[in-house]
Write a protein that holds these residues in place. Structure first.
Motif, PDB file in Angstrom:
ATOM      1  N   GLU A  59       0.573  -0.997   0.011  1.00  0.00           N
ATOM      2  CA  GLU A  59       0.054  -0.422   0.023  1.00  0.00           C
ATOM      3  C   GLU A  59       1.139   1.716   0.110  1.00  0.00           C
ATOM      4  OE1 GLU A  59      -3.649   0.387   2.256  1.00  0.00           O
ATOM      5  OE2 GLU A  59      -2.054   1.861   3.099  1.00  0.00           O
ATOM      6  N   VAL A  60       1.064   2.234  -0.973  1.00  0.00           N
ATOM      7  CA  VAL A  60       1.418   3.020  -0.394  1.00  0.00           C
ATOM      8  C   VAL A  60       0.576   4.664  -1.314  1.00  0.00           C
ATOM      9  CG1 VAL A  60       4.051   1.530  -2.233  1.00  0.00           C
ATOM     10  CG2 VAL A  60       1.644   3.130  -3.521  1.00  0.00           C
ATOM     11  N   SER A  61       1.085   5.283  -1.409  1.00  0.00           N
ATOM     12  CA  SER A  61       0.013   6.554  -2.023  1.00  0.00           C
ATOM     13  C   SER A  61      -0.037   7.238  -3.415  1.00  0.00           C
ATOM     14  CB  SER A  61       1.035   8.399  -0.691  1.00  0.00           C
ATOM     15  OG  SER A  61       1.648   8.154  -1.604  1.00  0.00           O
ATOM     16  N   GLY A  62      -1.130   7.012  -3.954  1.00  0.00           N
ATOM     17  CA  GLY A  62      -1.642   7.785  -4.450  1.00  0.00           C
ATOM     18  C   GLY A  62      -0.683   8.078  -5.948  1.00  0.00           C
ATOM     19  N   ILE A  63       0.045   9.227  -5.268  1.00  0.00           N
ATOM     20  CA  ILE A  63       1.745   9.576  -6.110  1.00  0.00           C
ATOM     21  C   ILE A  63       2.509   9.812  -4.882  1.00  0.00           C
ATOM     22  CG2 ILE A  63       2.286  12.023  -6.848  1.00  0.00           C
ATOM     23  CD1 ILE A  63      -1.029  12.376  -7.259  1.00  0.00           C
ATOM     24  N   GLY A  64       3.642   8.960  -5.663  1.00  0.00           N
ATOM     25  CA  GLY A  64       4.704   9.500  -5.004  1.00  0.00           C
ATOM     26  C   GLY A  64       6.109  10.062  -5.715  1.00  0.00           C
ATOM     27  N   ILE A  65       6.656   9.934  -4.781  1.00  0.00           N
ATOM     28  CA  ILE A  65       7.799  11.600  -5.370  1.00  0.00           C
ATOM     29  C   ILE A  65       9.314  10.681  -6.172  1.00  0.00           C
ATOM     30  CG2 ILE A  65       9.643  13.287  -4.791  1.00  0.00           C
ATOM     31  CD1 ILE A  65       7.206  13.962  -3.212  1.00  0.00           C
ATOM     32  N   GLY A  66      10.145  10.519  -7.417  1.00  0.00           N
ATOM     33  CA  GLY A  66      10.791  10.191  -7.308  1.00  0.00           C
ATOM     34  C   GLY A  66      11.869  11.370  -6.755  1.00  0.00           C
ATOM     35  N   VAL A  67      13.197  10.737  -6.365  1.00  0.00           N
ATOM     36  CA  VAL A  67      14.054  11.903  -5.696  1.00  0.00           C
ATOM     37  C   VAL A  67      15.214  11.877  -6.629  1.00  0.00           C
ATOM     38  CG1 VAL A  67      13.350  11.870  -3.906  1.00  0.00           C
ATOM     39  CG2 VAL A  67      14.902   9.795  -4.020  1.00  0.00           C
ATOM     40  N   GLN A  68      15.568  11.374  -7.810  1.00  0.00           N
ATOM     41  CA  GLN A  68      16.618  10.978  -8.969  1.00  0.00           C
ATOM     42  C   GLN A  68      17.863  12.426  -8.702  1.00  0.00           C
ATOM     43  OE1 GLN A  68      15.305   9.915 -12.658  1.00  0.00           O
ATOM     44  NE2 GLN A  68      17.374  10.405 -13.530  1.00  0.00           N
ATOM     45  N   ASN A  69      17.130  13.477  -9.083  1.00  0.00           N
ATOM     46  CA  ASN A  69      18.097  14.597  -9.234  1.00  0.00           C
ATOM     47  C   ASN A  69      18.665  15.421  -8.036  1.00  0.00           C
ATOM     48  OD1 ASN A  69      17.694  13.736 -11.664  1.00  0.00           O
ATOM     49  ND2 ASN A  69      16.184  15.436 -12.233  1.00  0.00           N
ATOM     50  N   MET A  70      17.924  14.244  -6.684  1.00  0.00           N
ATOM     51  CA  MET A  70      18.216  15.262  -6.056  1.00  0.00           C
ATOM     52  C   MET A  70      19.810  15.855  -5.170  1.00  0.00           C
ATOM     53  SD  MET A  70      15.361  15.388  -3.235  1.00  0.00           S
ATOM     54  CE  MET A  70      13.613  16.202  -3.492  1.00  0.00           C
ATOM     55  N   SER A  71      20.796  14.835  -5.675  1.00  0.00           N
ATOM     56  CA  SER A  71      22.199  15.111  -5.289  1.00  0.00           C
ATOM     57  C   SER A  71      23.042  15.977  -7.273  1.00  0.00           C
ATOM     58  CB  SER A  71      22.716  14.006  -5.447  1.00  0.00           C
ATOM     59  OG  SER A  71      22.943  13.369  -6.951  1.00  0.00           O
ATOM     60  N   ARG A  72      22.305  15.978  -7.810  1.00  0.00           N
ATOM     61  CA  ARG A  72      22.794  16.745  -8.935  1.00  0.00           C
ATOM     62  C   ARG A  72      21.296  16.950 -10.043  1.00  0.00           C
ATOM     63  NH1 ARG A  72      27.501  15.642 -12.787  1.00  0.00           N
ATOM     64  NH2 ARG A  72      25.613  14.818 -13.699  1.00  0.00           N
ATOM     65  N   THR A  73      20.460  18.474  -9.840  1.00  0.00           N
ATOM     66  CA  THR A  73      19.222  18.400 -10.846  1.00  0.00           C
ATOM     67  C   THR A  73      20.193  18.341 -12.377  1.00  0.00           C
ATOM     68  OG1 THR A  73      20.076  20.422 -12.036  1.00  0.00           O
ATOM     69  CG2 THR A  73      19.169  20.138  -9.554  1.00  0.00           C
ATOM     70  N   TYR A  74      18.909  18.022 -13.287  1.00  0.00           N
ATOM     71  CA  TYR A  74      19.531  18.351 -14.643  1.00  0.00           C
ATOM     72  C   TYR A  74      20.734  18.791 -15.848  1.00  0.00           C
ATOM     73  CZ  TYR A  74      16.133  14.087 -15.217  1.00  0.00           C
ATOM     74  OH  TYR A  74      15.502  12.710 -15.213  1.00  0.00           O
ATOM     75  N   GLN A  75      19.793  20.288 -14.703  1.00  0.00           N
ATOM     76  CA  GLN A  75      20.931  20.704 -15.284  1.00  0.00           C
ATOM     77  C   GLN A  75      22.514  21.107 -14.364  1.00  0.00           C
ATOM     78  OE1 GLN A  75      17.877  21.345 -14.195  1.00  0.00           O
ATOM     79  NE2 GLN A  75      17.312  22.084 -16.466  1.00  0.00           N
ATOM     80  N   THR A  76      22.931  19.944 -13.817  1.00  0.00           N
ATOM     81  CA  THR A  76      24.092  20.044 -13.590  1.00  0.00           C
ATOM     82  C   THR A  76      24.058  20.525 -12.286  1.00  0.00           C
ATOM     83  OG1 THR A  76      25.677  21.390 -14.750  1.00  0.00           O
ATOM     84  CG2 THR A  76      25.339  18.883 -15.445  1.00  0.00           C
ATOM     85  N   THR A  77      23.597  21.444 -11.967  1.00  0.00           N
ATOM     86  CA  THR A  77      23.565  22.167 -10.389  1.00  0.00           C
ATOM     87  C   THR A  77      23.291  20.847  -9.286  1.00  0.00           C
ATOM     88  OG1 THR A  77      21.527  23.070 -10.219  1.00  0.00           O
ATOM     89  CG2 THR A  77      22.888  24.307 -11.163  1.00  0.00           C
ATOM     90  N   ILE A  78      23.741  22.322  -8.261  1.00  0.00           N
ATOM     91  CA  ILE A  78      24.069  21.114  -6.598  1.00  0.00           C
ATOM     92  C   ILE A  78      23.190  21.332  -5.937  1.00  0.00           C
ATOM     93  CG2 ILE A  78      25.159  19.841  -5.086  1.00  0.00           C
ATOM     94  CD1 ILE A  78      26.139  18.802  -6.925  1.00  0.00           C
ATOM     95  N   PRO A  79      21.460  20.881  -5.499  1.00  0.00           N
ATOM     96  CA  PRO A  79      20.526  22.046  -5.507  1.00  0.00           C
ATOM     97  C   PRO A  79      21.427  21.072  -3.859  1.00  0.00           C
ATOM     98  CG  PRO A  79      19.707  19.551  -6.376  1.00  0.00           C
ATOM     99  CD  PRO A  79      21.307  19.889  -6.586  1.00  0.00           C
ATOM    100  N   SER A  80      20.364  22.649  -2.425  1.00  0.00           N
ATOM    101  CA  SER A  80      20.395  22.696  -1.326  1.00  0.00           C
ATOM    102  C   SER A  80      20.066  21.405  -0.415  1.00  0.00           C
ATOM    103  CB  SER A  80      19.668  24.115  -0.886  1.00  0.00           C
ATOM    104  OG  SER A  80      19.672  23.954   0.890  1.00  0.00           O
ATOM    105  N   ARG A  81      20.898  20.881   0.398  1.00  0.00           N
ATOM    106  CA  ARG A  81      20.421  19.447   1.002  1.00  0.00           C
ATOM    107  C   ARG A  81      19.628  19.631   1.471  1.00  0.00           C
ATOM    108  NH1 ARG A  81      23.742  15.536   0.495  1.00  0.00           N
ATOM    109  NH2 ARG A  81      23.712  13.365   1.251  1.00  0.00           N
TER     110      ARG A  81
END
Length: 385
Positions: A59-81
């Protein structure tokens, strides 16, 4: 070999594995995602994703979240941890209980960020992560090809548990089917990990038809992950029907068509060198005009439902089957709130039928990925000798 139906690993990783293109910005400066409506102009109830769905027996929520880019975005910037932790925790506050990661994202670093972020409520959520690429277990350095040898899987899970700060993986996917390792051997390793309580459920990403049937016969598969959206409907051919037959949940990755369905891309968009969409023919100038009909359709429906194109695209996905749970990813709080807010948008059966007819009437032009990347999809593992 079955038809290809998607590529779940980060597109930077796929490029490295499939063709060696450099990891550079995914979007050109002219293709930034359109800002969602201000919070308040669209209803965003605090428990908007609290409706539960089942992926097999999970059982899960109806929408999940992918955290794939949380270490480095597609734009190659480093997000604030700290901001990534804030997004994760705010998502939980809004009813999200399904978080999707992989050892290949970072590599390793995204699992650390997720583990830190969910620590206060770990026992109230479902964590999914993935193995299968040839990644050094200590350094995270990527080697060539795939690695699903049973001994490697077991050691990979030990690293995942440390990075995620947990004692079990709720849902462990094989990220890509290793053609050199029989699926019986993979299932055997998962059985051992389940017996130890280190893995609770298992799934497959981008597998072939025979592999899914064979894997499910060896050990019940809880969920399958494939690319699926209005822009790429390939899984409708056999993946979704087979999941329905076998009682397996379905988790669409890239549910917003790599940003296309948000309205971020138009006929004037030009992609930077290295952006995978520059080599995807569905985004070529000669195909863009036809494919933008989807965006125009989404905008019409968004206006009609007082929502956003993003939300209509997600609602459409969720309405296809009761056991489909999309995992849109973002590194921006406003976009996460917009994504999760899709659960508050309701379509009547008549509206859904009308929207389905309109989507089916639009023929998407061009291929979704280059051949070198598609080579990692739909691979059938050999039978055990």
């Amino acid at each position: 070999m079955a038809d290809a139906n998607g590529n779940e690993i980060s597109r930077r990783g796929l490029l490295a594995a499939g063709g060696g293109l450099a990891a550079v910005p995914l979007l050109s400066a002219t293709a930034a995602r359109a800002a969602p409506p201000a919070i308040g102009s669209v209803r965003y109830p605090a428990t908007q994703s609290s409706a539960r769905k089942r992926l097999g027996s999970l059982e899960v929520s109806g929408i999940g979240i992918g955290v794939q880019n949380m270490s480095r975005t597609y734009q190659t910037t480093i997000p604030s941890r700290s901001e990534m932790h804030n997004i994760i925790r705010t998502a939980f506050d809004r009813g999200v209980t399904f978080f999707d990661a992989a050892e290949a994202y970072g590599p390793h670093e995204v699992e650390r960020i997720l583990g830190e972020g969910v620590a206060p409520f770990r026992d109230q959520i479902v964590i999914a992560t993935k193995f299968g690429w040839n990644i050094d277990l200590e350094t995270g350095a990527r080697g060539p090809g795939l690695n699903s040898r049973p001994d490697h899987i077991k050691l990979a899970v030990e690293g995942m548990l440390r990075r995620l700060r947990t004692d079990r993986i709720d849902l462990l996917y094989q990220h890509r089917v290793d053609p050199d390792v029989p699926i019986e051997d993979v299932a055997g390793a998962i059985k051992d990990l389940k017996a130890q309580g280190k893995v609770l459920h298992w799934g497959l990403c981008e597998m072939g038809r025979n592999t899914l049937r064979h894997a499910h016969a060896e050990l019940p598969v809880t969920a399958v992950q494939n690319e699926y959206s209005m822009l790429w409907r390939g899984p409708e051919a056999w993946v979704i029907p087979l999941c329905e037959e076998l009682g397996i949940g379905f988790v669409p990755w890239s549910p917003l068509g790599v940003g296309f369905l948000t309205g971020a891309i138009d006929g004037q968009t030009r992609f930077a060198d290295g952006d995978i969409r520059k080599v995807e023919s569905r985004f070529s100038p000669e195909n863009m005009t036809a494919n933008l009909a989807l965006v125009a359709l989404l905008r019409q429906w968004a206006e009609h439902k007082q929502a956003t194109p993003t939300q209509i695209a997600l609602v459409w996905l969720m309405a296809q089957k009761p056991w489909i749970v999309p995992i849109p990813g973002t590194t921006q709080m406003a976009h996460m709130i917009e994504n999760v807010g899709a659960a508050a948008v309701q379509l009547t059966p008549a509206e859904m039928a009308e929207l389905n007819r309109a989507v089916a009437a639009i023929q998407v032009q061009g291929a979704r990925l280059p051949d070198a990347v598609l080579a990692f999809s739909g691979v059938e593992a050999p039978p055990k000798r």
